[in-house]
Design a protein around this motif. Sequence first.
Motif, PDB file in Angstrom:
ATOM      1  N   ALA A 162       2.295  -2.344 -13.726  1.00 23.08           N
ATOM      2  CA  ALA A 162       2.724  -0.963 -13.996  1.00 23.08           C
ATOM      3  C   ALA A 162       1.695   0.035 -13.471  1.00 23.08           C
ATOM      4  O   ALA A 162       2.051   1.086 -12.918  1.00 23.08           O
ATOM      5  CB  ALA A 162       2.933  -0.767 -15.495  1.00 23.08           C
ATOM      6  N   ALA A 163       0.411  -0.278 -13.631  1.00 23.54           N
ATOM      7  CA  ALA A 163      -0.636   0.609 -13.121  1.00 23.54           C
ATOM      8  C   ALA A 163      -0.570   0.698 -11.599  1.00 23.54           C
ATOM      9  O   ALA A 163      -0.697   1.793 -11.020  1.00 23.54           O
ATOM     10  CB  ALA A 163      -2.007   0.106 -13.565  1.00 23.54           C
ATOM     11  N   ALA A 164      -0.361  -0.437 -10.954  1.00 23.55           N
ATOM     12  CA  ALA A 164      -0.258  -0.437  -9.494  1.00 23.55           C
ATOM     13  C   ALA A 164       0.958   0.356  -9.035  1.00 23.55           C
ATOM     14  O   ALA A 164       0.890   1.137  -8.073  1.00 23.55           O
ATOM     15  CB  ALA A 164      -0.196  -1.876  -8.981  1.00 23.55           C
ATOM     16  N   LYS A 165       2.063   0.174  -9.736  1.00 26.15           N
ATOM     17  CA  LYS A 165       3.277   0.920  -9.394  1.00 26.15           C
ATOM     18  C   LYS A 165       3.065   2.417  -9.569  1.00 26.15           C
ATOM     19  O   LYS A 165       3.654   3.235  -8.856  1.00 26.15           O
ATOM     20  CB  LYS A 165       4.435   0.437 -10.267  1.00 26.15           C
ATOM     21  N   GLY A 166       2.208   2.786 -10.524  1.00 28.17           N
ATOM     22  CA  GLY A 166       1.906   4.193 -10.758  1.00 28.17           C
ATOM     23  C   GLY A 166       0.891   4.773  -9.789  1.00 28.17           C
ATOM     24  O   GLY A 166       0.528   5.946  -9.916  1.00 28.17           O
ATOM     25  N   GLY A 167       0.406   3.963  -8.859  1.00 29.27           N
ATOM     26  CA  GLY A 167      -0.501   4.463  -7.833  1.00 29.27           C
ATOM     27  C   GLY A 167      -1.932   3.985  -7.915  1.00 29.27           C
ATOM     28  O   GLY A 167      -2.762   4.338  -7.063  1.00 29.27           O
ATOM     29  N   ALA A 168      -2.270   3.182  -8.919  1.00 33.01           N
ATOM     30  CA  ALA A 168      -3.639   2.690  -9.036  1.00 33.01           C
ATOM     31  C   ALA A 168      -3.966   1.746  -7.886  1.00 33.01           C
ATOM     32  O   ALA A 168      -3.187   0.862  -7.535  1.00 33.01           O
ATOM     33  CB  ALA A 168      -3.843   1.971 -10.363  1.00 33.01           C
ATOM     34  N   GLN A 169      -5.141   1.927  -7.309  1.00 40.08           N
ATOM     35  CA  GLN A 169      -5.623   1.045  -6.247  1.00 40.08           C
ATOM     36  C   GLN A 169      -6.613   0.011  -6.782  1.00 40.08           C
ATOM     37  O   GLN A 169      -6.957  -0.942  -6.098  1.00 40.08           O
ATOM     38  CB  GLN A 169      -6.277   1.876  -5.148  1.00 40.08           C
ATOM     39  N   ALA A 170      -7.075   0.219  -7.999  1.00 42.23           N
ATOM     40  CA  ALA A 170      -7.971  -0.724  -8.678  1.00 42.23           C
ATOM     41  C   ALA A 170      -7.833  -0.490 -10.176  1.00 42.23           C
ATOM     42  O   ALA A 170      -7.392   0.582 -10.618  1.00 42.23           O
ATOM     43  CB  ALA A 170      -9.419  -0.547  -8.243  1.00 42.23           C
ATOM     44  N   ILE A 171      -8.212  -1.507 -10.954  1.00 42.71           N
ATOM     45  CA  ILE A 171      -8.080  -1.440 -12.416  1.00 42.71           C
ATOM     46  C   ILE A 171      -9.376  -1.913 -13.043  1.00 42.71           C
ATOM     47  O   ILE A 171      -9.959  -2.919 -12.620  1.00 42.71           O
ATOM     48  CB  ILE A 171      -6.912  -2.317 -12.901  1.00 42.71           C
ATOM     49  N   VAL A 172      -9.834  -1.171 -14.060  1.00 41.59           N
ATOM     50  CA  VAL A 172     -10.944  -1.611 -14.910  1.00 41.59           C
ATOM     51  C   VAL A 172     -10.339  -1.983 -16.254  1.00 41.59           C
ATOM     52  O   VAL A 172      -9.689  -1.164 -16.907  1.00 41.59           O
ATOM     53  CB  VAL A 172     -12.006  -0.514 -15.066  1.00 41.59           C
ATOM     54  N   SER A 173     -10.529  -3.237 -16.663  1.00 42.24           N
ATOM     55  CA  SER A 173      -9.907  -3.773 -17.873  1.00 42.24           C
ATOM     56  C   SER A 173     -11.026  -4.223 -18.808  1.00 42.24           C
ATOM     57  O   SER A 173     -11.684  -5.235 -18.571  1.00 42.24           O
ATOM     58  CB  SER A 173      -9.002  -4.947 -17.475  1.00 42.24           C
TER      59      SER A 173
END
Length: 284
Positions: free
Chosen positions: A73-84
Amino acid sequence: MSIAVVTDSTASLPLELRSEHGITVVPLHVVVDSQERVDDDSINDWVVDALHRKADISTSRPAPISFLRAYEAAAKGGAQAIVSVHLSSDLSGTVDSARSAALESPVPVHVIDSRTIGMGVGFAAVAASRDAAAGRDVDDVVERLERRLGGSSARWLVHSLDRLRRGGRIGGAAALLGSALAVKPVLHVHDGQVAPLERVRTAGKAIARLQELTVQDSRSLPDWADGVDIAVQHIEADDRAQGLARALSDAVSTRVETTRLSATVASHVGLGTIGVAVLPHIRD
């Protein structure tokens, strides 16, 4: 680079902070008398009632698919990277689920084992979101996040070790089992585990000690730090928590968050628990 931030429900982040900073929360699961629910704000009273009834309560980590859906969902929203960023791997397998999901994520995921729990994790997620919004690249966001977490503290007054013992999260605090009933254990999270800090005779003295130690933290910062975030967390101890928050705010001249512990954390620490989380700021 657009960077999304994901955490888990044990961070106990108030809704307004989650919404303000666009942080995605993946819930753990709570089981009361064989009935399972996801850990969100709607089940707090359900768990409090179960604790009053001394019901059988257990918790479980999110499945990897829950994290993968959040990452997709984050990628679909435009995120190019994620900090989890998540609670200590010594307290839960949540980090392992996040790491498994990261292998299938459509964008790179940096999974951070916070080595703490509660609002220490929550503040870390907020800090990462702010750094991302300021335009820092993901490596810088992660480095600053890990530095903050290394300087963080989490301390707790619990009225009984029974829930921690039942859930297997007691760590070094097992040394306090069998102590006199009049002793109030002050615990802290040390190297990712729940460990004993001090034994105090009354709850009032324990709260005063939490205040004293927190003030010391705010005045003995590393060279790279400039101020702190502080949260008082509790379960069914609102008056005492609000009083401690006011005293801390006056003592350190900063805003202090007051938040209810998530249902997952509450089920392990028990009613009446009060905790204080401190996370340092980084001087820019």
